[in-house]
Design an enzyme around this catalytic site. Structure first.
Site, PDB file in Angstrom:
ATOM      1  N   GLY A  10      37.807  41.295  46.867  1.00 52.66           N
ATOM      2  CA  GLY A  10      38.395  40.792  48.435  1.00 52.66           C
ATOM      3  C   GLY A  10      38.249  41.501  49.896  1.00 52.66           C
ATOM      4  N   ARG A  71      37.208  35.317  45.559  1.00 56.75           N
ATOM      5  CA  ARG A  71      36.967  35.819  43.955  1.00 56.75           C
ATOM      6  C   ARG A  71      35.518  34.594  43.127  1.00 56.75           C
ATOM      7  NH1 ARG A  71      39.060  40.589  44.438  1.00 56.75           N
ATOM      8  NH2 ARG A  71      40.790  40.332  45.749  1.00 56.75           N
ATOM      9  N   ASP A 102      34.353  47.110  42.551  1.00 56.70           N
ATOM     10  CA  ASP A 102      34.072  47.017  41.267  1.00 56.70           C
ATOM     11  C   ASP A 102      33.642  45.930  40.997  1.00 56.70           C
ATOM     12  OD1 ASP A 102      36.701  46.176  40.701  1.00 56.70           O
ATOM     13  OD2 ASP A 102      36.654  48.024  39.674  1.00 56.70           O
ATOM     14  N   THR A 125      36.428  48.277  49.596  1.00 58.10           N
ATOM     15  CA  THR A 125      37.364  48.135  48.261  1.00 58.10           C
ATOM     16  C   THR A 125      39.259  48.553  49.014  1.00 58.10           C
ATOM     17  OG1 THR A 125      39.423  48.234  47.029  1.00 58.10           O
ATOM     18  CG2 THR A 125      37.155  49.086  46.499  1.00 58.10           C
ATOM     19  N   ASP A 127      41.362  49.195  47.920  1.00 51.81           N
ATOM     20  CA  ASP A 127      41.955  50.322  46.127  1.00 51.81           C
ATOM     21  C   ASP A 127      41.062  51.647  45.962  1.00 51.81           C
ATOM     22  OD1 ASP A 127      43.412  48.149  46.016  1.00 51.81           O
ATOM     23  OD2 ASP A 127      42.479  47.297  44.331  1.00 51.81           O
ATOM     24  N   ASP A 129      38.912  53.055  44.007  1.00 52.80           N
ATOM     25  CA  ASP A 129      38.923  52.887  42.939  1.00 52.80           C
ATOM     26  C   ASP A 129      37.366  53.177  42.011  1.00 52.80           C
ATOM     27  OD1 ASP A 129      38.226  50.575  43.401  1.00 52.80           O
ATOM     28  OD2 ASP A 129      40.427  49.814  41.648  1.00 52.80           O
ATOM     29  N   ARG A 171      47.051  46.558  42.386  1.00 55.30           N
ATOM     30  CA  ARG A 171      47.651  45.742  40.892  1.00 55.30           C
ATOM     31  C   ARG A 171      47.172  46.839  39.706  1.00 55.30           C
ATOM     32  NH1 ARG A 171      46.512  39.986  42.154  1.00 55.30           N
ATOM     33  NH2 ARG A 171      43.753  40.568  42.042  1.00 55.30           N
TER      34      ARG A 171
HETATM   35  O1  F6P Z   1      41.406  44.948  45.565  1.00 55.31           O
HETATM   36  C1  F6P Z   1      41.762  44.669  46.707  1.00 55.31           C
HETATM   37  C2  F6P Z   1      42.907  44.374  45.981  1.00 55.31           C
HETATM   38  O2  F6P Z   1      43.662  43.890  47.787  1.00 55.31           O
HETATM   39  C3  F6P Z   1      44.177  44.837  45.387  1.00 55.31           C
HETATM   40  O3  F6P Z   1      44.650  45.987  45.777  1.00 55.31           O
HETATM   41  C4  F6P Z   1      45.482  43.110  45.144  1.00 55.31           C
HETATM   42  O4  F6P Z   1      45.661  43.609  43.487  1.00 55.31           O
HETATM   43  C5  F6P Z   1      43.848  41.942  44.983  1.00 55.31           C
HETATM   44  O5  F6P Z   1      42.979  42.904  46.030  1.00 55.31           O
HETATM   45  C6  F6P Z   1      45.015  41.217  45.800  1.00 55.31           C
HETATM   46  O6  F6P Z   1      43.590  39.542  45.490  1.00 55.31           O
HETATM   47  P1  F6P Z   1      43.803  38.525  45.983  1.00 55.31           P
HETATM   48  O7  F6P Z   1      43.590  38.859  47.149  1.00 55.31           O
HETATM   49  O8  F6P Z   1      42.818  37.903  45.666  1.00 55.31           O
HETATM   50  O9  F6P Z   1      45.483  37.506  45.754  1.00 55.31           O
END
Ligand code: F6P
Length: 318
Positions: A10, A71, A102, A125, A127, A129, A171
């Site tokens: 992301g 992704r 990660d 990120t 997050d 995390d 998430r």
């Molecule tokens: O990992 C970053 C993040 O923004 C999370 O907070 C979220 O759950 C996820 O990516 C959403 O992913 P996508 O953009 O693939 O929907």
């Protein structure tokens, strides 16, 4: 020396200043920089461009990533890995800087372990995390976007005496939601790390109104439960107007904050230096304002202690 650079997973605000710092540092050292487009998928497809300081001019304040991202869960499979091995050979890379979260660090570890490619990771990120650094690139910007949004929601919530459920990204990790709640003085915060009982939440909100509160703000991390479900359940129990706002990907875009621009610039610079120093299989972090290097491995799960601590702090504040 030929260095590859990639942004994966992301996106987060600040990836561009990190890219800029890597390209400029490598260029000053006389290295050639190959930008891999569309993350791991682009690496599998050999999608790349040569980058010079000119390629990164004017991007310090731009959100997203000019290299784009994708992704690519296929990297966990043999079929998805083979084309990546081929591109690395074709491009004759001496090392790579991987900017991402990660999932990207798992990919980076694979590059080092399976193909022997020197790799340095830069944590980016929203997050936050990833262990080994106080902050990851993009968290500060996302937090400020969420705070700004919740402040605005509070105005209308107070005017109407309403309850608002605001869903914040995250998430698997609730830090963004926890810190948003603390910074906005929200009445409730629901995190993936802390089980909650909706009856208790409704009861506390009711008590708040009896004490004279004019609104209730409930911050929900994406991973704690669907905002639509929580909204419905609160409406049923409280027989009051409950509205819902899902912040979603708004938190991932926009210009990086000053903090993220500086963090990204420092990390991008240091990551490139580490490659030249021959230190790899590592990620760059900044802890207590000092550079710290740690292994790229075992980055998949972080203890939720920090989140719990923040949540407890919040209990004392409301
Ligand atoms: O990992 C970053 C993040 O923004 C999370 O907070 C979220 O759950 C996820 O990516 C959403 O992913 P996508 O953009 O693939 O929907």
């Amino acid at each position: 020396m030929r260095i590859g650079i990639l942004t994966g997973g992301g996106d987060s605000a600040g990836m561009n200043p990190a890219l800029r710092a890597v390209v400029r540092t490598a260029w000053q050292r006389g290295a050639e920089v190959i930008g891999i487009k569309r993350g791991w998928k682009g690496l599998a497809e050999g999608d790349h461009e040569i980058m010079t300081p000119g390629s990164v001019s004017g991007i310090l304040g731009r959100g997203g990533t000019i290299l784009r991202t994708f992704r690519y869960p296929e990297f966990a499979t043999e079929e998805g890995t083979a084309p990546i091995a081929k591109t690395i050979g074709d491009l004759n890379l001496d090392g790579m800087v991987i900017i991402g979260g990660d999932g990207s660090f798992r990919g980076a570890t694979k590059l080092t372990k399976e193909f022997g490619l020197p790799v340095v990771g830069v944590p980016a990120t929203i997050d936050n995390d990833i262990p080994g650094t106080d902050m990851s690139i993009g968290f500060d910007t996302a937090l400020n976007i969420a705070i700004d949004a919740v402040d605005k929601v509070r105005d209308t919530a107070t005017s109407h005496g309403r309850i608002f459920v605001v869903e914040v990204m995250g998430r698997h990790y609730g830090l963004l939601a926890a810190q948003t709640a603390i910074a906005t003085g929200a009445e409730e915060v629901l995190l993936p790390e802390i089980p909650f009982n909706i009856d208790d939440v409704a009861r506390r909100i009711k008590e708040g109104y009896s004490r004279g509160k004019q609104h209730a703000l409930v911050i929900v991390a994406e991973g704690a439960g669907k905002a639509s479900y929580i909204t419905f359940e609160l409406q049923e129990r409280l027989k009051r107007d409950v509205r819902m706002v899902v912040l979603g990907h708004v938190q991932r875009g926009g210009a990086p904050s000053g903090y993220d621009r500086i963090l990204a610039s420092r990390m991008g610079y240091r990551a490139t230096e580490l490659l030249f120093e021959g230190k790899h299989g590592v990620m760059v972090g900044i802890v207590a304002n000092k550079f710290k290097t740690s292994s790229l491995e075992k980055k998949t799960k972080v203890s939720p202690k920090a989140v719990l601590r923040d949540a407890r702090l919040m209990e004392k504040l409301v």
